[in-house]
Design an enzyme around this catalytic site. Structure first.
Site, PDB file in Angstrom:
ATOM      1  N   GLY A 124     -13.487  -4.151  -0.496  1.00  0.00           N
ATOM      2  CA  GLY A 124     -14.867  -3.661  -0.373  1.00  0.00           C
ATOM      3  C   GLY A 124     -15.189  -2.578  -1.388  1.00  0.00           C
ATOM      4  N   ARG A 127       0.822  -1.222   0.000  1.00  0.00           N
ATOM      5  CA  ARG A 127       0.000   0.000   0.000  1.00  0.00           C
ATOM      6  C   ARG A 127       0.850   1.263   0.000  1.00  0.00           C
ATOM      7  NH1 ARG A 127      -4.716  -2.500   3.751  1.00  0.00           N
ATOM      8  NH2 ARG A 127      -6.077  -3.086   2.036  1.00  0.00           N
ATOM      9  N   GLY A 158      -8.670  -9.372  -1.096  1.00  0.00           N
ATOM     10  CA  GLY A 158      -7.384  -9.647  -0.460  1.00  0.00           C
ATOM     11  C   GLY A 158      -6.889 -11.056  -0.721  1.00  0.00           C
ATOM     12  N   LYS A 195     -18.026 -16.486   2.123  1.00  0.00           N
ATOM     13  CA  LYS A 195     -19.434 -16.417   2.512  1.00  0.00           C
ATOM     14  C   LYS A 195     -20.330 -15.737   1.492  1.00  0.00           C
ATOM     15  CE  LYS A 195     -18.395 -15.175   7.114  1.00  0.00           C
ATOM     16  NZ  LYS A 195     -18.734 -13.999   7.862  1.00  0.00           N
TER      17      LYS A 195
END
Ligand code: ADP
Ligand code: MG
Length: 393
Positions: free
Chosen positions: A374, A39, A351, A200
Site C-alpha cells: 500500500g 521483514r 505482496g 481488483k
C-alpha cells in the site's frame, strides 16, 4: 524541508542515547513459529548501525490487527529470539510498549543494547494517532527513527504522532532506500512503462488514475483486465468482473487517451471453465460464454515484453494471471523474464507480485523490490506519506 537520514544522525552521535526505532516486524506467524522473516531481515541494517554506534535501542512494531486490545497470539515475543539470532546479540523483550514497565526496560539498557517492546496496536491510541499515546511513546526516548516503510502511509502514533514530539529524528535505511528507489517512478527516465494488474480495479483505482496520464505505456493485466474490456464493450465470458467499476475503468481509459499516453489491454487470453489446476485451457482472442480469462495470452505477453525492452524505467504491481496455478503462470513469467533482462531501472511492489518474481527466480535481477504494498502504491501516485512528512525538519 528535508527528512534527516540515518547517516546525519549517526554523524551527530548517538552513544548512550535512547533511540526508539519504529520497524515493520509484522511477520506471518504459525503459532509461535515465524514462517517468513523477510521483514525482520529488512530491519537489520538500521539496527546494526545504531547499535554499533552505541545507541540504546528500543524497537516498536505492530503485528497483525489486534484492534486496540492485547491479543496473546499477536504478541511480538516470538520475534525477539529471531531478531537476536539475526543480529548476533541478545534482544530482551518487554511485554509493554509504554508506561513504567517499558520505561524501566529502556532505562536498563547499556550502550549498544536492544529491547523489543510489545505490539503497539495492543493500544487503541496507536491507529487513532492519539496524542496521549504518542506522548507516552516519546517519553521513553531521546531520539526517534522511523524505518517502517510498510506503514508509512498510515498516520499512526508510532509512525507519525511521535515524530512531532521528539527533537532528534531520522529516516531509517529501509525507509530511505524505498523512497530513493520509488522516486524514479515519479521522476522517471522516459519512456516509463507501468504494468498494473492483480485482483481488483477497486484496490488499485487510485494508482490507475494517477499513472494513466503519467506513464508513457500502461499495460493492464490480471483480473482487472476484464473490467477494462467490459468498459470497451468487449465480451468477458465468466471472467471476474467488477460491474460497479466499469465507469471508473472508462475514466482511466479516457485519462490515458487525453494525455496522449498508451494504455494496453490484453488481446488474447488463456481461458478455462474452472479456476483449478489440471483443467483444460485454451488460448482465445474473444472470450467465449462460460469461460474465464485466467492469464494473458502469448501474443499479449510478447507485446508487453517488447514494451518493457523499450522502456528506461519500469514499474510493476500485480500479477498478469493466476500465477499460483502453473497453467495460468506463463504471462506473469514472460513479464518477469523481460523485467529481469532489461538494463532499465526496474521496481516491483505488491505482496503477490514479489512472490511471483521470487518464485520465478528473477528477484535478484530487479533494481528494487519494494517491501511496502500500500505504501509503495501511494508513494508512486505522488501522495505524501504521513510517516515521511512527520520526519521533515
Ligand atoms: P499484489 O499483491 O501484487 O498487489 P493483488 O493482490 O492485487 O497483487 O493480485 C494478486 C491476485 O490476483 C493473485 O492471487 C492472482 O491469482 C489474482 N489474479 C490475477 N489474475 C487473475 C484472473 N484473471 N482471475 C482471477 N484472479 C486473478
Ligand atoms: Mg495481494
Amino acid at each position: 524541508m528535508a527528512v534527516p537520514d540515518l547517516q546525519t544522525l549517526l554523524a551527530q552521535g548517538v552513544r548512550g542515547q535512547r533511540v526508539l526505532v519504529r520497524a515493520d516486524l509484522n511477520v506471518p506467524l504459525d503459532g509461535d513459529r515465524i514462517t517468513d522473516d523477510t521483514r525482520i531481515r529488512a530491519s537489520l541494517p538500521t539496527l546494526r548501525e545504531l547499535l554499533a554506534a552505541g545507541a540504546r535501542v528500543a524497537v516498536v512494531s505492530h503485528l497483525g490487527r489486534p484492534k486496540g486490545k492485547a491479543v496473546p497470539e499477536l504478541s511480538l515475543r516470538p520475534v525477539a529470539p529471531r531478531l537476536a539470532e539475526l543480529l548476533g546479540q541478545g534482544v530482551s523483550f518487554c511485554p509493554a510498549c509504554i508506561g513504567p514497565e517499558a520505561a524501566a526496560a529502556v532505562d536498563a539498557l547499556g550502550d549498544g543494547e536492544v529491547v523489543l517492546l510489545e505490539n503497539v496496536r495492543f493500544h487503541e491510541g496507536e491507529t487513532k494517532n492519539d496524542p496521549d499515546f504518542a506522548r507516552a511513546l516519546a517519553a521513553l526516548v531521546d531520539v526517534y527513527v522511523n524505518d517502517a516503510f510498510g506503514t508509512a502511509h498510515r498516520a499512526h502514533a508510532s509512525t507519525a504522532g511521535i515524530a512531532g514530539l521528539v527533537t532528534r529524528v531520522a529516516a531509517g535505511r529501509l525507509l530511505q532506500s524505498e523512497l530513493d528507489h520509488l522516486r524514479v517512478v515519479r521522476e522517471p527516465e522516459r519512456p516509463l512503462m507501468v504494468v498494473l494488474g492483480g485482483a481488483k480495479v477497486s484496490d488499485k483505482l487510485a494508482v490507475l488514475e494517477a499513472l494513466a496520464p503519467h506513464a508513457d505505456v500502461l499495460a493492464i493485466g490480471g483480473a482487472m483486465s476484464y473490467t477494462f474490456m467490459a468498459a470497451q464493450g468487449l465480451p468477458v465470458g465468466a471472467s471476474r468482473l467488477e460491474a460497479d467499476r466499469i465507469d471508473d475503468a472508462k475514466a482511466v481509459l479516457a485519462a490515458a487517451e487525453s494525455s496522449g499516453r498508451t494504455l494496453l489491454l490484453p488481446t488474447d487470453h488463456v481461458v478455462a471453465e474452472k479456476l483449478e489446476a489440471g483443467v483444460p485451457t485454451r488460448v482465445v482472442r474473444e472470450i467465449p460464454d462460460g469461460f474465464m480469462g485466467l492469464d494473458i495470452g502469448p501474443e499479449t505477453a510478447e507485446r508487453y515484453a517488447a514494451e518493457i525492452a523499450r522502456a528506461r524505467t519500469f514499474f510493476w504491481n500485480g500479477p498478469r494471471g493466476v500465477f499460483e496455478i502453473p497453467e495460468f503462470a506463463e504471462g506473469t513469467r514472460r513479464v518477469a523474464i523481460a523485467a529481469g533482462e532489461t538494463d532499465a531501472t526496474t521496481v516491483v511492489g505488491g505482496g503477490d507480485s514479489l512472490a511471483a518474481v521470487n518464485q520465478l527466480g528473477v528477484g535478484d535481477k530487479i533494481t528494487h523490490l519494494s517491501t511496502g504494498g500500500g505504501a509503495s502504491l501511494e508513494y508512486v501516485q505522488g501522495l505524501v506519506l504521513p510517516g515521511v512528512a512527520a520526519l521533515e525538519r
